[in-house]
Design a protein around this motif. Structure first.
Motif: not given
Length: 325
Positions: A202-216, A223-230, A259-264
Motif C-alpha cells: 500500500e505504501q509503494q502504491k501511494l508512492l507511485d501515485r505521488y510520482v504520477t501526480a507530481f510529474e503530471g 491533494t488526495a494523497l496528502l495528509h491533512e497535516d502534511a 510543472e513538468g518535473s521528473r523524479l528519480l
C-alpha cells in the motif's frame, strides 16, 4: 610499520567508515560535517596507532576518537534544525522565500553512507529509524554529551559500562544523562512516519501515485494523497507550509516552475526520496532542482522536504546534474 601492516591497518579502519559516518551524522546533523569528522577520526587513529594498546577493541577506540571529534565540533554551538523547528508555519498569502545560511539546516544523507549492511531485518529497521530526519532533528535538541549517550545506548546498544569508559565517566553519570535525554525527547510530538524497510504494497502504491501526480502536476490528485497535516519544507528557505490547500496552492503559484518535473528514486534518511529535475529552458532536457525526502503516515504523504542546494546534494547522492529529454 611494514607495508603489509599498513595495508592491514587501512583495511581495519576502513571497514568501520560507514557506521562511524552514521554515528557522526546523528551527532552533527550534517552529511558533510559527518564525513569530515570521520576523516579526521581516521587520520587521528592512523597517527596515534602506536599508542593503541589493544585494551579495547579497535571499533571502541575509533568511537572514542570520533566522539571527541564531534564534541569538539559541537563546542562551536551550532545546532542544526528543520524550518518547523525555527518558525511557525506561514499561510500561503504571506509566503516569502527567505534563505538562511547552510550551517543552520539539518541535512539529508544517502542511506548508503550511514547504514552498514545488516542481515537481521529487525536491526536494519532500527538503523533506518535512527537516521530519519525527525529523529536527527530531535537529537539536535540534546546537549552534546547527552546526545552521545543516547546514540550509543539506544541506537548502537552499547552497555552503560562501555559508554562510561568511552566518555571517561561513571555508569551512574551515563544512566543519569540517558534518563534526561529520554525525558527531553518524550516532550516532542510523536512521529510515526514509515521507513523504507521496505515499504509495504500500500505504501509503494501511494508512492507511485505521488510520482504520477507530481510529474503530471495534477494538484487534485496530489491533494488526495496528502495528509491533512502534511508539511512541505524547502531549505535553505525558512518557509514551511502545512496542509494540502497551502501546499498545492504554493505549487500552483510560486512553485509553478516545477510543472513538468521528473523524479528519480533515491534512498535517503531511511525513507523514500527522489531527485527532482525540472525542465531546463536553456539546454533542453531537465535541470536538477531538489532532493525530496518523502514521509508517509497513516496511508498518506505526511511530508515532503525539498533540499534545494543541488550542487551539493546531487553529487552526494550520485545522481546526474542533467537529464536528457
Amino acid at each position: 610499520m611494514s607495508d603489509s601492516a599498513t595495508v592491514e591497518l587501512d583495511a581495519g579502519l576502513e571497514k568501520h567508515r560507514t557506521e562511524l559516518t552514521g554515528y557522526c551524522y546523528r551527532m552533527l546533523g550534517s552529511a558533510f560535517e559527518a564525513e569530515d569528522a570521520v576523516q579526521d577520526t581516521m587520520v587521528r587513529a592512523w597517527r596515534s596507532f602506536d599508542k593503541f594498546e589493544g585494551r579495547s577493541s579497535l571499533r571502541s577506540w575509533l568511537y572514542r576518537i570520533a566522539t571527541n571529534v564531534c564534541l569538539d565540533m559541537l563546542n562551536a554551538g551550532n545546532r542544526r534544525a528543520r524550518p518547523m523547528d525555527l518558525t511557525a508555519s506561514t499561510p500561503l498569502a504571506q509566503a516569502a522565500l527567505t534563505p538562511r545560511a547552510d550551517n543552520v539546516w539539518l541535512e539529508p544523507i544517502p542511506d548508503g553512507r550511514v547504514l552498514p549492511t545488516i542481515g537481521d531485518p529487525a536491526e536494519a529497521a532500527v538503523a533506518k529509524e535512527s537516521v530519519r530526519l525527525a529523529f536527527i532533528a530531535a537529537l539536535q535538541q540534546l546537549p552534546a554529551k547527552q546526545r552521545a549517550v543516547l546514540i550509543l545506548r539506544e541506537v548502537l546498544a552499547w552497555k552503560a559500562s562501555e559508554v562510561a569508559e568511552l566518555l571517561g565517566t561513571t555508569v551512574a553519570s551515563v544512566n543519569s544523562a540517558l534518563q534526561r535525554a529520554r525525558a527531553t525527547l518524550a516532550e516532542r510530538p510523536a512521529d510515526d512516519t514509515a521507513t523504507s524497510d521496505p515499504l509495504d504494497d500500500e505504501q509503494q502504491k501511494l508512492l507511485d501515485r505521488y510520482v504520477t501526480a507530481f510529474e503530471g502536476y495534477d494538484m487534485a490528485a496530489l491533494t488526495a494523497l496528502l495528509h491533512e497535516d502534511a508539511i512541505m519544507t524547502m531549505p535553505p528557505f525558512d518557509l514551511w507550509l502545512r496542509g494540502p490547500q497551502d501546499i498545492t496552492g504554493f505549487m500552483s503559484t510560486m512553485g509553478a516552475q516545477c510543472e513538468g518535473s521528473r523524479l528519480l528514486p533515491v534512498a535517503v534518511n531511511g525513507t523514500p526520496g527522489f531527485a527532482q529535475y525540472k525542465p531546463d529552458p536553456d539546454q533542453g532536457g531537465y535541470m536538477p532542482w531538489a532532493i525530496q525526502v518523502i514521509e508517509i503516515s497513516a496511508g498518506r504523504v505526511a511530508g515532503f522536504h525539498c533540499f534545494l542546494d543541488t550542487q551539493r546534494w546531487f553529487p552526494l547522492f550520485g545522481v546526474p546534474l542533467h537529464l536528457d529529454a
